[in-house]
Motif scaffolding. Sequence first.
Motif, PDB file in Angstrom:
ATOM      1  N   GLY A 138      75.065  80.953  42.117  1.00 28.39           N
ATOM      2  CA  GLY A 138      75.860  80.469  43.231  1.00 28.39           C
ATOM      3  C   GLY A 138      77.107  81.294  43.437  1.00 28.39           C
ATOM      4  N   PRO A 168      76.765  76.227  43.220  1.00 24.43           N
ATOM      5  CA  PRO A 168      75.331  76.500  43.358  1.00 24.43           C
ATOM      6  C   PRO A 168      74.730  75.988  44.657  1.00 24.43           C
ATOM      7  CG  PRO A 168      75.697  74.763  41.758  1.00 24.43           C
ATOM      8  CD  PRO A 168      77.043  75.281  42.157  1.00 24.43           C
ATOM      9  N   GLU A 169      75.367  74.991  45.247  1.00 24.15           N
ATOM     10  CA  GLU A 169      74.937  74.468  46.545  1.00 24.15           C
ATOM     11  C   GLU A 169      76.147  73.828  47.208  1.00 24.15           C
ATOM     12  OE1 GLU A 169      72.668  70.462  45.814  1.00 24.15           O
ATOM     13  OE2 GLU A 169      72.154  71.842  44.199  1.00 24.15           O
TER      14      GLU A 169
END
Length: 169
Positions: free
Chosen positions: A27, A134-135
């Motif tokens: 990420g 990461p998101e």
Amino acid sequence: MKRQCTVCFFLLICGALFLLAGCAATGPVGKWQVDRSVKHSFEAGTVLPDHTYYYLGSFAVPDSVIAIDNRFVLRTRVWAQVDISQKMLNGWLSWINTRNFGSCEYYGGVILTPEGAYAGIWYSQNIINTIRMPEPGVLVVFQPISTSGRTCGDSEEGRASGIGLRMRR
């Protein structure tokens, strides 16, 4: 034979680089940035509304504390969540101030997303950290380290003898 060794070595290096690239691709990277105003605010006993608090180290005297804005979710295996209260924060500060004499200094700062948006604050003996996203809306905050690459208070001699190792919850 020499050509085969060269090809094997090349494939081994490519495989290692591929593995490292896979580990690094977790990420976009945010920032753990020193900010003196955060240190002063934390040491004044300010509990931030709409933030979730986490700590590392001892529950009574944490090595590091983070407060993540509730717009974000912390994904962690190392940070312990705590329902902070003014009384608890004051207790931490009392012990930190007592223990800090001759020990490692505490610093404060902000946690920023990869886009530079505010995501929370930190208060720690260690000033280097990696922040990943990461998101969208999910943060990963690693265990901070000092400029020497160790956690504050750990020395090479201490690590070899087991002295200075701290239990992590």
